[in-house]
Design an enzyme around this catalytic site. Structure first.
Site, PDB file in Angstrom:
ATOM      1  N   ASP A   1       7.152  -2.729  -6.954  1.00 52.82           N
ATOM      2  CA  ASP A   1       7.151  -1.478  -7.701  1.00 52.82           C
ATOM      3  C   ASP A   1       7.846  -1.681  -9.051  1.00 52.82           C
ATOM      4  O   ASP A   1       8.243  -2.787  -9.398  1.00 52.82           O
ATOM      5  CB  ASP A   1       7.845  -0.393  -6.896  1.00 52.82           C
ATOM      6  CG  ASP A   1       9.303  -0.737  -6.612  1.00 52.82           C
ATOM      7  OD1 ASP A   1       9.544  -1.630  -5.772  1.00 52.82           O
ATOM      8  OD2 ASP A   1      10.200  -0.145  -7.227  1.00 52.82           O
TER       9      ASP A   1
ATOM     10  N   HIS B   1       1.576  -7.948  -2.555  1.00 48.24           N
ATOM     11  CA  HIS B   1       1.760  -6.523  -2.813  1.00 48.24           C
ATOM     12  C   HIS B   1       2.687  -6.400  -4.032  1.00 48.24           C
ATOM     13  O   HIS B   1       3.905  -6.282  -3.916  1.00 48.24           O
ATOM     14  CB  HIS B   1       2.384  -5.847  -1.582  1.00 48.24           C
ATOM     15  CG  HIS B   1       2.553  -4.362  -1.728  1.00 48.24           C
ATOM     16  ND1 HIS B   1       1.552  -3.467  -1.415  1.00 48.24           N
ATOM     17  CD2 HIS B   1       3.603  -3.618  -2.135  1.00 48.24           C
ATOM     18  CE1 HIS B   1       1.986  -2.240  -1.626  1.00 48.24           C
ATOM     19  NE2 HIS B   1       3.236  -2.307  -2.066  1.00 48.24           N
TER      20      HIS B   1
ATOM     21  N   ASP C   1      -2.508 -11.840   3.984  1.00 45.36           N
ATOM     22  CA  ASP C   1      -2.549 -12.037   2.542  1.00 45.36           C
ATOM     23  C   ASP C   1      -3.470 -10.985   1.941  1.00 45.36           C
ATOM     24  O   ASP C   1      -4.562 -11.281   1.443  1.00 45.36           O
ATOM     25  CB  ASP C   1      -3.029 -13.451   2.203  1.00 45.36           C
ATOM     26  CG  ASP C   1      -3.020 -13.707   0.698  1.00 45.36           C
ATOM     27  OD1 ASP C   1      -2.309 -12.970  -0.011  1.00 45.36           O
ATOM     28  OD2 ASP C   1      -3.719 -14.635   0.242  1.00 45.36           O
TER      29      ASP C   1
ATOM     30  N   GLU D   1       4.701  -8.279   0.338  1.00 47.49           N
ATOM     31  CA  GLU D   1       5.360  -7.832  -0.892  1.00 47.49           C
ATOM     32  C   GLU D   1       6.267  -8.947  -1.406  1.00 47.49           C
ATOM     33  O   GLU D   1       6.608  -9.894  -0.690  1.00 47.49           O
ATOM     34  CB  GLU D   1       6.186  -6.560  -0.660  1.00 47.49           C
ATOM     35  CG  GLU D   1       6.672  -5.927  -1.962  1.00 47.49           C
ATOM     36  CD  GLU D   1       7.290  -4.547  -1.791  1.00 47.49           C
ATOM     37  OE1 GLU D   1       7.506  -3.872  -2.810  1.00 47.49           O
ATOM     38  OE2 GLU D   1       7.573  -4.155  -0.641  1.00 47.49           O
TER      39      GLU D   1
END
Length: 572
Positions: free
Chosen positions: A180, A498, A543, A552
């Protein structure tokens, strides 16, 4: 990153599948490379190999034969694995290893971890916020400035008389935390603490390590330059009126999978917390010591003042834990990003007091270190940083405290290395279900291996380092799924982490040098339509971009990779 299919079978055997025996045989090995003078083990899964022969790179000249040294049965699946020792292969070069009809190529070379060490540290430059990522340093991974963070709002949960809600502050720089775009003090401080703890052990190595970042060429080691980029952001997260530290800088909700320049949510600093303040205090005190004599000498007294103020605030607010759910019932807008919640600050008090004692020599901090001393060594992770405090104790002048830390570390290390002889993949970790949770490759393999290197230096030199190397072998391919779990390395590595930037940048390959979280027995994301191929703890990995539970990336995980690979590169 555009989606593309990966031929999984290529990673398992480089040769065509000529028989049933070949189809059931998979060879697991370190895909980055083996060191000439160190152990070299491969693991064969499936039928017991009839013949293992090593050839030169062309596959014509026979170099050696090898036999199965032992076998082990997976406690999770019942699969039998066969350990084959190739340690006699000491001459640098590329070799073909033929296991019956299956063939893999392995590399033996000096400084086999060097490129990986550089890439894992360089990844932090690629994760910088608030600055353009330039092509002369990042190549095709260059991108324009995102999130300048010069217009950040004080969230109502963080409001004070001096800084009412909606006050605008400037809080630029720092690293994006994970997949993020937010910035979190708890995780940033842990990340810095882990890397600086290893920097202290081999400073000459880091003095020569070039990362090709904008600051390269000054009088400061590049790793310290990179860490300073985040430290400067962290200083902006301290409330100047009382010394408390905001828990995080965040948008109310996670952004979509878009580039930083396409993010438009307002950004806030939220509630001050005791854990953020203590982690801040620890990393600032440690930095105040280690940056003396660098280009950032003027930063040191400022950092030490900030550390003392944060520590004092924490002592005055010992129950100020960050509880996001409760906060959202009292203040708007609701915040739904990563919590980094923690209801026990004893370990943070211990880490902060040890670092402040090292920085100041003041008795109050030594007294607090004894007060919060843990009863056993726990591998350092963001939620329990007592291990970082024990690493610090290995260098204190108080003999009793130092000897206590050595004893706790020895007990842990002796237990850990005792698992290797019966393990499936010749590793001290990986045969217990608890080894496979969120971020396990960092927290269950790299960080424990770093602890073994500390034990090797302070408990018994030469006793534990080989097991640290074995843990690295696991992460780099000698594991149940045959993945080298670092992007851009090995023959079979993650392509779809991710991570928003790697998803949205239009480049097929992800950023290099990133350690993914790895197999996660909890499979917390499977309700979103993902289908894991196995429920076995060490095979619970996908994956796929959507697999936030297993795929992530995060700065704290990469810090563990940096710590391990750089230390190995320095001493082996």
């Amino acid at each position: 990153m555009r989606t593309r299919e990966i031929l999984m079978a290529v990673a398992l055997t480089a040769a065509p599948m000529l028989s049933l025996h070949a189809q059931t045989t998979a060879v697991r090995y370190n895909q980055v490379g083996y060191l000439p003078g160190q152990e070299k083990v491969i693991v064969v899964e499936g039928a017991q190999p009839r013949k293992v022969v090593v050839y030169d790179a062309a596959g014509k000249k026979k170099v050696m034969k090898a036999k199965v040294a032992r076998s082990a049965v997976s406690p999770f699946t019942g699969k039998t694995r066969y350990v084959v020792d190739l340690t006699r292969l000491s001459k640098p070069g590329t070799y073909q290893v033929k296991v019956d009809e299956a063939t893999v190529n392995i590399d033996v070379r000096e400084h086999a971890f060097h490129d990986l060490a550089i890439a894992s540290a360089k990844a932090f430059y690629l994760m910088r916020s608030g600055t353009p990522i330039e092509s002369r340093y990042a190549g095709r991974f260059a991108r324009p400035l995102g999130h300048p963070d010069t217009h950040v709002l004080v969230h109502p949960s963080a409001a004070t008389e001096q800084r009412p809600a909606e006050t605008v502050i400037s809080s630029p720089l720092g690293w994006y935390d994970a997949g993020d775009y937010n910035k979190y003090i708890v995780n940033s401080a842990f990340t810095i603490g882990m890397m600086l703890s290893v920097y202290e052990q081999v400073p000459d190595y880091f003095g020569k390590l070039s990362l090709n970042i904008p600051e390269s060429g000054n009088a400061t080691p590049d790793l310290l330059d990179e860490i300073m980029y985040n430290l400067r952001w962290m200083l902006t997260m301290q409330d100047p009126s009382d010394g408390g530290v905001y828990h995080k800088l965040t948008t109310p909700n996670f952004e979509g999978f878009v580039m930083p320049t396409d993010c438009h949510q307002p950004r806030y600093v939220v509630k001050k917390s005791v854990t953020a303040s203590l982690d801040f205090a620890a990393s600032m005190a440690q930095s105040a010591r280690l940056y003396r004599g660098t280009d950032y000498a003027a930063f040191c007294p400022e950092a030490l003042r900030a550390a003392k103020a944060a520590y004092a605030w924490a002592k005055a607010h010992p129950d100020a834990f960050y509880r996001q759910g409760m906060m959202n019932t009292q203040f708007a807008p609701a915040v739904n990003t990563g919590e980094y919640g923690d209801g026990n600050a004893a370990d943070e008090f211990f880490w902060a007091s040890t670092q402040l004692y090292l920085a100041t020599g003041e008795g109050q901090y030594l007294s607090d270190a004894w007060k919060y001393l843990p009863k056993q060594f726990v591998v350092p992770v963001w939620g329990n940083v007592s291990g970082l405090g024990l690493f610090a104790c290995l260098s204190v002048s108080d003999n009793e405290l130092r000897d206590t830390a050595v004893g706790l570390l020895k007990a842990y290390a002796d237990t850990a290395v005792g698992h290797t002889a019966t393990s499936c993949f010749q590793s001290p970790f990986g045969d217990e279900a608890r080894n496979f949770g969120w971020g396990c490759l960092a927290e269950g393999f790299c960080a424990p291996a770093v602890a073994l290197l500390f034990a090797d230096k302070y408990v018994a030199e030469g006793r534990y380092r080989n097991d640290a190397l074995r843990a690295a072998d696991y992460v780099l391919g000698r594991n149940a799924l045959g993945y080298c779990y670092v992007t851009g390395f090995g023959q079979h590595s993650p392509m779809h982490p991710h991570q928003r930037i790697s998803s949205a940048d239009g480049i097929d390959e992800p950023m290099p040098g990133l350690l993914v979280g790895g197999p996660n027995a909890g499979q917390q994301d499977k309700g979103s339509g993902l289908k894991y191929l196995s429920n076995a703890p060490d095979e619970s990995y996908l994956d796929e971009e959507g697999s936030y539970a297993s795929n992530e990336i995060a700065i704290n995980w990469n810090a563990c990779l940096v710590a391990l690979t750089c230390w190995l590169d320095a001493i082996m």
